[in-house]
Every structure is written in structure tokens, then in C-alpha cells.
Design an enzyme around this catalytic site. Structure first.
Site, mmCIF file in Angstrom:
data_model
loop_
_atom_site.group_PDB
_atom_site.id
_atom_site.type_symbol
_atom_site.label_atom_id
_atom_site.label_comp_id
_atom_site.label_asym_id
_atom_site.label_seq_id
_atom_site.Cartn_x
_atom_site.Cartn_y
_atom_site.Cartn_z
ATOM 1 C CB ALA A 10 5.711 14.257 5.604
ATOM 2 C CB CYS A 11 9.984 17.042 3.781
ATOM 3 S SG CYS A 11 11.587 17.867 3.749
ATOM 4 N N GLY A 12 9.402 19.663 5.976
ATOM 5 C CA GLY A 12 9.385 21.118 6.090
ATOM 6 C C GLY A 12 10.235 21.797 5.029
ATOM 7 N NE ARG A 15 5.238 21.548 5.812
ATOM 8 C CZ ARG A 15 5.757 20.637 6.629
ATOM 9 N NH1 ARG A 15 5.716 19.350 6.308
ATOM 10 N NH2 ARG A 15 6.304 20.995 7.778
#
Length: 142
Positions: A10-12, A15
Site C-alpha cells: 500500500a506504500c508508494g 512499491r
């Protein structure tokens, strides 16, 4: 090369870090640490190997940091680690472990310090910000 990323999908930043590892031609071991947190010993080792203080590895935003009173300067490292073990969302991310070193990859480009120079051409973050040029070299200012 054996690479492990403690990842939150969920963390850019997490990712982007994972994508940079893959751009180097490496398929890492991906540990979604919110479901499978590291052991206390592994967490303490990652923090030490990354050259961080326990407080440096602590995430405040979107966590129970304030509710647990962790902002007080008198809170011991042991209590901070206890809180991180009880609430893995308090562990900042992503941590990446390679034979070259361990880093908390914030910003995501920090992962480049511990990867071989085997990048497959250009790389841009999810938001379009270029990081590596067509030759796989770090773009100045990235």
C-alpha cells in the site's frame, strides 16, 4: 544476488523500491511485514546494520505512535522496539537487506546503494519522476 525487502504494497515508496530492485534484474524475497513481521532480533539487526537509531526506524504517520506516547524523549529503545513488535505498522518501510548492506529506503533511490549496477535501462517512479537514464545510471538530482 539474495535480496530481501520488507514491503508494504500500500506504500508508494515501497512499491518504487521493489520496482527498482526488479529493474536491476533481481527477483527479491518479498516479506509483507504487516502480515509477517520480522523477529525482534531481526528488526534490531536491520536497524543496526542500516546505521540507524531505533527512533529513526519508527514510523509516525498513520500509526498509533501518538496514542502510545512514543514521542516522549524519555521513551527507551526497548520500549520503542516493544511497540514496533506489537504494532508492525510502526516499522518504517521499506527495509532492504542485500549482501552489500541494509538500508531503510526512504527515499526509494537509497536502494541503489546496495544493489549491483545491473539496471535494465531507464526507470521512473510511479509518479513519473525519472531516476535512472537509458543506460541505467542515476539521473543527477534524483
Amino acid at each position: 544476488m539474495n535480496v530481501t525487502i520488507y514491503h508494504n504494497p500500500a506504500c508508494g515508496t515501497s512499491r518504487n523500491t521493489l520496482a527498482m530492485i526488479r529493474n536491476a534484474g533481481i527477483e527479491p524475497t518479498v516479506i509483507e511485514y504487516l502480515q509477517a513481521p520480522p523477529s525482534r532480533q531481526a528488526l534490531e539487526k536491520m536497524i543496526a546494520d542500516a546505521g540507524l537509531t531505533v527512533r529513526d526506524a519508527l514510523r509516525e504517520k498513520g500509526t498509533p505512535y501518538a496514542e502510545l506516547g512514543l514521542g516522549e524523549p524519555t521513551v527507551s529503545d526497548e520500549r520503542l522496539i516493544d511497540a514496533m513488535m506489537a504494532h508492525p505498522i510502526l516499522i518504517n518501510r521499506p527495509f532492504v537487506v542485500t549482501p552489500i548492506g541494509t538500508r531503510l529506503c526512504r527515499p526509494s533511490e537509497r536502494v541503489l546503494d546496495i544493489l549491483p549496477d545491473t539496471h535494465k535501462g531507464p526507470f521512473s517512479k510511479e509518479d513519473g519522476e525519472p531516476v535512472l537514464d537509458a543506460k541505467g545510471k542515476l539521473i543527477a538530482g534524483a
